[in-house]
Design a protein around this motif. Structure first.
Motif: not given
Length: 334
Positions: A245-251
């Motif tokens: 699960i990768i959150g919002r706005g991750v780089l």
């Protein structure tokens, strides 16, 4: 619940027919139609249980594969299938209950049941499976393959030679050339006859305004969803394993490797060649410096570096200490 857009039920199959040579307890004629994790299995589901903490299951599965020594931990199961390697046997039995939807033989390149809204542009050689849905203004690059049931949002751009299966893709997403979305992850169980692939029955969810770089891969989940949050940007040649699960706005910079069941909080930043072990949690706003190898949970907002990764200040102190020791050794050797 297994998404019928992506998987076909082959049952019902009785427990006895499913495992004719196995040792069965309870109702061997109980009928099964699906599969589920042990904690959520229902009366028509097959599951397996390898409880390390010996906790009693609250669920009431149709059949549970379990070791004889732990049989008392599944008191509500309609039937038990006994095995010393439950996960491996589960992997071997599930294909008799469920099958991933595939492309029909001799079907046209764009299946008649696929729904394309106004303004969709298809490059040469595009293949679109049954019941796929493509939103208005989307663009699919040459030789890309969109699997059965896949949904792609409006204004989304798919590059050349992209493969998307078992996935729901949002609006304004960019998936660059060669990316592979929704393939089975690396789940392997072993028994006396050797390793066996564990079926992956989940999906990939890619939310709005995500970018996924060229030749990157995102694996579908085992039962639930691999999720890429809104506005996340993933560079070329990255790998997101099953259940992440990768959150919002991750780089995530190039060559990032995220192992299975990892959770990355909103607005975290991962430098190039970062590797994260499985079942880790990276807190919101954390930064992982390039080349970091992460084997522990990282608290929100912290900066970690090194191999193995640790808080940046600690890593810098250790690096300085090693430098002084090395310099001292050279002085002594003169």
């Amino acid at each position: 619940m297994i998404d019928p857009r992506f998987y076909e039920a082959l049952g019902p199959v009785t427990v006895r027919a499913l495992s004719p040579s196995g040792e069965i307890g309870g109702d061997a004629e109980h009928k099964l139609t699906g599969a589920a994790p042990a904690d959520r299995a229902g009366p028509n589901d097959l599951c397996y249980y390898e409880g390390k903490k010996a906790a009693v299951l609250d669920s009431a599965p149709g059949a549970c594969i379990i070791t004889p020594a732990q049989a008392h931990l599944a008191p509500k199961a309609a039937a038990l299938i006994f095995s010393e390697r439950p996960r491996s046997l589960f992997a071997r039995l599930v294909p008799a209950l469920l099958r991933p939807r595939s492309f029909a033989s001799n079907a046209p390149a764009v299946h008649p049941s696929a729904k394309l809204e106004d303004g969709v542009r298809l490059g040469a050689g595009v293949v679109i499976g049954a019941d796929a849905q493509i939103g208005a203004g989307a663009e699919i690059g040459p030789n890309s393959v969109i699997g059965p049931g896949v949904t792609i949002g409006r204004r989304t751009r798919i590059g050349a030679r992209v493969s998307i299966a078992f996935a729901l893709v949002g609006d304004d997403v960019s998936i660059l050339a060669g990316a592979v979305i929704g393939e089975q992850g690396f789940g392997v169980a072993g028994d006396a006859s050797g390793p066996v692939d564990v079926p992956h029955l989940g999906r990939v969810i890619i939310q709005d305004r995500v970018t996924i770089g060229a030749n990157s891969t995102v694996d579908r989940a085992v039962f639930d969803d691999t999720i890429i949050g809104e506005g996340t940007k993933i560079d070329n040649l990255c790998h997101i394993a099953h259940n992440c699960i990768i959150g919002r706005g991750v780089l995530i910079a190039a060559f990032g490797g995220i192992s299975g069941s990892t959770v990355i909080g909103d607005h975290a930043t991962l430098g190039g060649r970062v590797g994260i072990g499985d079942h880790r949690t990276i807190g919101a706003g954390a930064t992982l410096a390039g080349g970091a190898a992460v084997f522990q949970d990282v608290p929100p907002g912290e900066v970690w570096s090194g191999y193995p990764a640790r808080p940046l200040r600690k890593w810098l102190r250790e690096a300085a200490w090693l430098s002084r020791r090395a310099a001292g050794g050279r002085e002594e050797g003169k």
